[in-house]
Design a protein around this motif. Structure first.
Motif, PDB file in Angstrom:
ATOM      1  N   ASP A   1       3.190   5.206 -10.434  1.00 14.95           N
ATOM      2  CA  ASP A   1       3.457   4.514  -9.525  1.00 14.95           C
ATOM      3  C   ASP A   1       5.136   4.813  -9.295  1.00 14.95           C
ATOM      4  O   ASP A   1       5.388   5.124  -8.063  1.00 14.95           O
ATOM      5  CB  ASP A   1       3.705   2.922  -9.793  1.00 14.95           C
TER       6      ASP A   1
ATOM      7  N   ALA B   1       0.778   4.025  -2.925  1.00 16.48           N
ATOM      8  CA  ALA B   1       2.133   3.904  -3.331  1.00 16.48           C
ATOM      9  C   ALA B   1       3.127   4.897  -2.700  1.00 16.48           C
ATOM     10  O   ALA B   1       4.226   4.581  -1.968  1.00 16.48           O
ATOM     11  CB  ALA B   1       2.445   4.255  -4.609  1.00 16.48           C
TER      12      ALA B   1
ATOM     13  N   VAL C   1      -0.342   0.792  -7.905  1.00 14.32           N
ATOM     14  CA  VAL C   1       0.916   0.605  -7.097  1.00 14.32           C
ATOM     15  C   VAL C   1       1.815  -0.666  -7.801  1.00 14.32           C
ATOM     16  O   VAL C   1       2.822  -0.413  -7.453  1.00 14.32           O
ATOM     17  CB  VAL C   1      -0.017  -0.254  -5.873  1.00 14.32           C
TER      18      VAL C   1
END
Length: 213
Positions: A140, A94, A57
C-alpha cells in the motif's frame, strides 16, 4: 511522542491486531474455508482476489493467513498466481487513488510519515528499483508513493509490481503447504512488530540529537 508518531504507532498496532486475529480466524476455520473454495471454485477465486485487493489498499498483510488455505485447495502454483493477481490489482487501485485524488485521500488510508520517508528512495527511473522495493515494502505504501510523486506509466507500474510481488507469493504459497504454516506466519508478524519497535525507538532517539546540533 509527537502526534504523527502516535498516529503511526496506533495504525501499526491496529494492523498487527488485525493480522493476529486473521491468523486465528483462518486457522480455526481452515477446513471449512478450504471446503468452500473447493466446492465453489469460481466464486472462491473471486472472493480471494477481492480480499487481496482490499488487503493492498487498506489492510496490508491481512490476507496472509488465507494463503495456506488457498495453497492446500488449489496447489501452490495456482495459489501463488492468484495471489499475485490480487495483490497487483490492489496495488493498481492504491496507485489510482493517489494519482487521482492525491494526499487528502491517501492520508486517510495510510501513514503520510511513511509515505514521505519512502519518497526519498524512489529514483528518477524507478522500474527495477520498484521490482526490488516490492519484495520488501508493504504494497500500500509504495503504491501511494509512486502515485503521488512519480510520472510512472500504468503499464510500467503494473509490470514492475507483478514482477516484484511474484517471488513473495510463491514463497508464501510453498510455506502454506507446510504443517507449520501458521506458526511461521505468526513468527513473521512478531518479527515485524519487534523490528518496527526497534526502528521507531532509534529514529525517535536520533531526532533530539539532530535538533541540539
Amino acid at each position: 511522542m509527537t502526534q504523527s508518531r502516535r498516529r503511526e504507532f496506533l495504525s501499526f498496532a491496529i494492523v498487527a491486531t488485525v493480522l493476529v486475529a486473521a491468523v486465528w480466524l483462518a486457522r480455526s476455520h481452515a477446513d471449512a474455508l478450504k471446503q468452500y473454495i473447493e466446492q465453489h471454485p469460481i466464486k472462491g477465486v473471486a472472493v480471494y482476489v477481492i480480499l487481496n485487493v482490499l488487503d493492498a489498499v487498506i489492510a496490508p498483510g491481512a490476507t496472509l493467513p488465507l494463503i495456506p488455505i488457498a495453497a492446500r485447495a488449489w496447489g501452490h502454483v495456482t495459489a501463488a498466481l492468484v495471489t499475485t493477481v490480487g495483490w497487483t490489482l490492489g496495488s493498481l487501485v492504491a496507485f489510482f487513488i493517489a494519482r487521482r485524488w492525491g494526499t487528502p485521500i491517501v492520508r486517510k488510508l495510510t501513514s503520510m510519515d511513511r509515505v514521505k520517508r519512502l519518497r526519498g528512495y524512489v529514483p528518477k527511473r524507478p522500474f527495477w528499483s520498484i521490482v526490488l522495493l516490492r519484495m520488501v515494502v508493504p504494497m500500500d505504501v509504495i503504491s501511494y508513493v509512486l502515485g503521488l510523486f512519480t510520472e510512472m506509466t500504468w503499464r510500467s507500474y503494473a509490470l514492475a509490481t507483478a514482477l516484484g510481488l511474484t517471488p513473495s507469493a510463491f514463497i508464501l504459497a510453498y510455506i502454506g503447504k507446510t504443517p507449520r504454516a501458521y506458526d511461521i506466519i505468526m513468527f513473521g508478524i512478531g518479527g515485524a512488530v519487534v523490528g518496527w519497535i526497534i526502528y521507531s525507538t532509534r529514529r525517535g532517539a536520533r531526532k533530539p540529537t539532530r535538533r541540539a546540533a
